[in-house]
Design a protein around this motif. Structure first.
Motif, PDB file in Angstrom:
ATOM      1  N   LEU A 343      34.770   7.078 -36.570  1.00  0.00           N
ATOM      2  CA  LEU A 343      34.349   8.298 -37.261  1.00  0.00           C
ATOM      3  C   LEU A 343      35.450   8.748 -38.214  1.00  0.00           C
ATOM      4  N   ILE A 344      35.115   8.895 -39.489  1.00  0.00           N
ATOM      5  CA  ILE A 344      36.074   9.333 -40.497  1.00  0.00           C
ATOM      6  C   ILE A 344      35.915  10.824 -40.735  1.00  0.00           C
ATOM      7  N   VAL A 345      36.974  11.583 -40.491  1.00  0.00           N
ATOM      8  CA  VAL A 345      37.003  13.012 -40.793  1.00  0.00           C
ATOM      9  C   VAL A 345      38.282  13.305 -41.558  1.00  0.00           C
ATOM     10  N   GLY A 346      38.389  14.509 -42.088  1.00  0.00           N
ATOM     11  CA  GLY A 346      39.580  14.894 -42.825  1.00  0.00           C
ATOM     12  C   GLY A 346      40.279  16.081 -42.205  1.00  0.00           C
ATOM     13  N   THR A 347      41.261  16.598 -42.910  1.00  0.00           N
ATOM     14  CA  THR A 347      41.986  17.792 -42.492  1.00  0.00           C
ATOM     15  C   THR A 347      41.995  18.803 -43.624  1.00  0.00           C
ATOM     16  N   ALA A 348      42.248  20.045 -43.280  1.00  0.00           N
ATOM     17  CA  ALA A 348      42.418  21.121 -44.264  1.00  0.00           C
ATOM     18  C   ALA A 348      43.529  22.012 -43.748  1.00  0.00           C
ATOM     19  N   GLY A 349      44.757  21.544 -43.898  1.00  0.00           N
ATOM     20  CA  GLY A 349      45.890  22.204 -43.271  1.00  0.00           C
ATOM     21  C   GLY A 349      46.210  21.509 -41.959  1.00  0.00           C
ATOM     22  N   ALA A 350      47.288  21.937 -41.340  1.00  0.00           N
ATOM     23  CA  ALA A 350      47.802  21.234 -40.154  1.00  0.00           C
ATOM     24  C   ALA A 350      46.866  21.302 -38.962  1.00  0.00           C
ATOM     25  N   ASN A 351      46.160  22.427 -38.803  1.00  0.00           N
ATOM     26  CA  ASN A 351      45.404  22.658 -37.573  1.00  0.00           C
ATOM     27  C   ASN A 351      43.888  22.632 -37.750  1.00  0.00           C
ATOM     28  N   VAL A 352      43.406  22.193 -38.896  1.00  0.00           N
ATOM     29  CA  VAL A 352      41.968  22.275 -39.170  1.00  0.00           C
ATOM     30  C   VAL A 352      41.392  20.902 -39.473  1.00  0.00           C
ATOM     31  N   LEU A 353      40.390  20.511 -38.679  1.00  0.00           N
ATOM     32  CA  LEU A 353      39.595  19.332 -38.989  1.00  0.00           C
ATOM     33  C   LEU A 353      38.567  19.713 -40.047  1.00  0.00           C
ATOM     34  N   ARG A 354      38.318  18.798 -40.971  1.00  0.00           N
ATOM     35  CA  ARG A 354      37.354  19.078 -42.041  1.00  0.00           C
ATOM     36  C   ARG A 354      36.257  18.019 -42.027  1.00  0.00           C
ATOM     37  N   LEU A 355      35.011  18.471 -41.967  1.00  0.00           N
ATOM     38  CA  LEU A 355      33.848  17.588 -41.997  1.00  0.00           C
ATOM     39  C   LEU A 355      33.119  17.785 -43.322  1.00  0.00           C
ATOM     40  N   LEU A 356      32.953  16.688 -44.055  1.00  0.00           N
ATOM     41  CA  LEU A 356      32.261  16.710 -45.346  1.00  0.00           C
ATOM     42  C   LEU A 356      31.358  15.476 -45.434  1.00  0.00           C
ATOM     43  N   PRO A 357      30.336  15.404 -44.594  1.00  0.00           N
ATOM     44  CA  PRO A 357      29.482  14.214 -44.610  1.00  0.00           C
ATOM     45  C   PRO A 357      28.588  14.188 -45.849  1.00  0.00           C
ATOM     46  N   PRO A 358      27.994  13.039 -46.164  1.00  0.00           N
ATOM     47  CA  PRO A 358      26.974  13.038 -47.215  1.00  0.00           C
ATOM     48  C   PRO A 358      25.909  14.074 -46.889  1.00  0.00           C
ATOM     49  N   ILE A 359      25.442  14.782 -47.894  1.00  0.00           N
ATOM     50  CA  ILE A 359      24.511  15.883 -47.623  1.00  0.00           C
ATOM     51  C   ILE A 359      23.079  15.402 -47.410  1.00  0.00           C
ATOM     52  N   ASN A 360      22.843  14.108 -47.565  1.00  0.00           N
ATOM     53  CA  ASN A 360      21.523  13.538 -47.264  1.00  0.00           C
ATOM     54  C   ASN A 360      21.537  12.715 -45.986  1.00  0.00           C
ATOM     55  N   LEU A 361      22.526  12.948 -45.133  1.00  0.00           N
ATOM     56  CA  LEU A 361      22.606  12.212 -43.876  1.00  0.00           C
ATOM     57  C   LEU A 361      21.434  12.565 -42.966  1.00  0.00           C
ATOM     58  N   SER A 362      21.219  11.759 -41.937  1.00  0.00           N
ATOM     59  CA  SER A 362      20.111  11.996 -41.012  1.00  0.00           C
ATOM     60  C   SER A 362      20.583  12.792 -39.796  1.00  0.00           C
ATOM     61  N   TYR A 363      19.608  13.341 -39.069  1.00  0.00           N
ATOM     62  CA  TYR A 363      19.935  14.043 -37.836  1.00  0.00           C
ATOM     63  C   TYR A 363      20.500  13.069 -36.800  1.00  0.00           C
ATOM     64  N   GLU A 364      20.027  11.829 -36.826  1.00  0.00           N
ATOM     65  CA  GLU A 364      20.540  10.813 -35.901  1.00  0.00           C
ATOM     66  C   GLU A 364      22.015  10.551 -36.165  1.00  0.00           C
ATOM     67  N   GLU A 365      22.410  10.557 -37.429  1.00  0.00           N
ATOM     68  CA  GLU A 365      23.823  10.348 -37.770  1.00  0.00           C
ATOM     69  C   GLU A 365      24.673  11.538 -37.360  1.00  0.00           C
ATOM     70  N   ILE A 366      24.127  12.739 -37.449  1.00  0.00           N
ATOM     71  CA  ILE A 366      24.836  13.914 -36.941  1.00  0.00           C
ATOM     72  C   ILE A 366      25.051  13.773 -35.431  1.00  0.00           C
ATOM     73  N   ASP A 367      23.986  13.381 -34.719  1.00  0.00           N
ATOM     74  CA  ASP A 367      24.091  13.220 -33.267  1.00  0.00           C
ATOM     75  C   ASP A 367      25.117  12.150 -32.906  1.00  0.00           C
ATOM     76  N   GLU A 368      25.161  11.080 -33.690  1.00  0.00           N
ATOM     77  CA  GLU A 368      26.126  10.013 -33.444  1.00  0.00           C
ATOM     78  C   GLU A 368      27.555  10.524 -33.602  1.00  0.00           C
ATOM     79  N   ALA A 369      27.787  11.304 -34.655  1.00  0.00           N
ATOM     80  CA  ALA A 369      29.121  11.872 -34.881  1.00  0.00           C
ATOM     81  C   ALA A 369      29.507  12.838 -33.770  1.00  0.00           C
ATOM     82  N   ILE A 370      28.576  13.666 -33.364  1.00  0.00           N
ATOM     83  CA  ILE A 370      28.842  14.637 -32.295  1.00  0.00           C
ATOM     84  C   ILE A 370      29.202  13.916 -30.997  1.00  0.00           C
ATOM     85  N   GLN A 371      28.517  12.835 -30.712  1.00  0.00           N
ATOM     86  CA  GLN A 371      28.800  12.080 -29.497  1.00  0.00           C
ATOM     87  C   GLN A 371      30.208  11.493 -29.528  1.00  0.00           C
ATOM     88  N   ILE A 372      30.597  10.944 -30.687  1.00  0.00           N
ATOM     89  CA  ILE A 372      31.960  10.407 -30.834  1.00  0.00           C
ATOM     90  C   ILE A 372      32.985  11.519 -30.668  1.00  0.00           C
TER      91      ILE A 372
END
Length: 387
Positions: A343-372
């Motif tokens: 799972l590729i995620v980013g940061t926004a400062g030292a203590n913040v995870l940043r999520l910027l997935p493609p905006i046309n992603l599927s609900y299944e892909e959201i569930d997959e990311a949440i599980q990871i």
């Protein structure tokens, strides 16, 4: 030894191809991309319609210069300014160039040199856009910044009001501060900003480089606020990965940027226009944008459930599919663990995870990311004893 300047902390992964929300490296590993090239590939990797538009353009014509009419510029400008409630467009190659254009336009139009920005803002890395950025770490080592910029705390209307003087010509802000930690502006603050602009006849510049092109569930993020900007800047998602930026301004500014006042050799070239036109055609659709909002709500609900399990998560904030997750401690090692688990995620400062997935992603892909995320967080906090 690399012959590149070490301006980036590159990870030793070589991606060979991508499709939609997934990337594949040269060792046949598959990754779920929740960074999208930092809010760039809003339609995912190699969207077929954008790819086809580029392929057709490649075999036709690439570049002639802006000394001649480029029809696709006119067509794309028409699409963009509809959401902006009419106006004009200037095309360039990046977000920092778009902000440079906005700064120049504001100073030239008002004949005033003072522009107010905000602490923790980010507007680019050229000297003008860097000076507009309210982060000392971005300024370090470059000597004296371009004069005329001051920075006030974000969401602090009193501080803003106190900074306005007779030489102030404009205010520049982000609706959501991306690099600053995914900090969302509140509507009371925005109402006050708009009132101050009207009272003091200031131009309002809204930097939509990261928030624009559907990222928050509307074409531009400011559409969900009381703001009525004179200028907005775009890039990142505009070409779905092809370098292109734009500045949109109200018609009253047209004579300020007359022939020769500003320019860009490659700005608005045929390839960039082909990619951007197809991207905007897909995204600037009511049904599509409503789905972005719905998916944003879905992912926020899922993350809220995760937050209940982990007291190390302090806050989840953002809008649409621009999400920040603030933790009690640094997140760099956590990002590495996500990466090792695909799972590729980013940061926004030292203590913040940043999520910027493609905006046309599927609900299944959201569930997959949440599980990871659940699996990695459980293991990470159990083994590291982070509190």
């Amino acid at each position: 030894m690399s012959k590149l300047f070490p301006t980036y902390n590159k990870k030793p992964i070589n991606f060979l191809n991508g499709k939609g929300t997934y990337l594949f490296d040269d060792e046949n590993n598959k990754y779920l991309d929740f960074l999208s090239g930092i809010a760039v590939c809003n339609l995912g990797h190699c969207h077929p319609k954008v790819s086809n538009a580029l392929k057709e353009q490649v075999d036709s014509i690439w570049h002639i210069s802006n000394l001649f009419t480029i029809k696709k510029q006119e067509e794309l400008a028409e699409l963009l300014v509809k959401s902006f409630k009419n106006g004009l467009a200037f095309f360039c190659n990046s977000g920092t160039e778009a902000n440079e254009a906005a700064i120049k336009l504001a100073k030239k139009h008002t004949s005033k040199s003072h522009i107010i920005s905000f602490k923790q803002s980010f507007h680019g890395r050229t000297f003008g856009s860097m000076a507009a950025t309210g982060q000392p770490k971005i300024h370090e080592g470059y000597g004296e910044m371009l004069n005329g910029f001051t920075y006030v705390p974000y969401n602090d209307l009193n501080a803003l009001q106190n900074e306005i003087n007779e030489n102030t010509g404009a205010i520049i802000l982000e609706v959501i501060q991306g690099e600053g930690g995914v900090i969302v502006g509140n509507n009371d603050f925005f109402e006050g900003v708009q009132a101050l602009c009207k009272k003091h006849e200031l131009l309002l510049i809204v930097d939509e480089v990261q928030t624009g092109v559907g990222r928050t569930g509307t074409m531009f993020a400011y559409e969900q606020t009381p703001l009525n900007p004179d200028i907005i800047t775009l890039a990142k998602g505009l070409g779905n990965g092809f370098p292109v930026g734009a500045m949109l301004g109200k018609n009253k500014l047209a004579s300020t940027f007359s022939a020769g006042a500003h320019g860009s050799t490659f700005g608005g070239n045929y390839l960039a226009m082909a990619a951007a036109f197809e991207t905007i055609n897909i995204i600037n659709d009511g049904v599509f944008l409503n789905e972005v909002k719905e998916k944003g709500s879905y992912i926020f609900d899922k993350l809220t459930d995760i937050k209940k399990e982990f007291p190390q998560i302090l806050e989840i904030r953002g809008k649409g599919l621009m999400v920040g997750i603030e933790l009690t401690g640094p997140v760099d090692q956590l990002v590495e663990q996500f990466l090792k688990n695909g799972l590729i995620v980013g940061t926004a400062g030292a203590n913040v995870l940043r999520l910027l997935p493609p905006i046309n992603l599927s609900y299944e892909e959201i569930d997959e990311a949440i599980q990871i995320m659940k699996q990695v967080l459980s293991s990470y906090f159990l083994n590291s004893h982070v509190k």
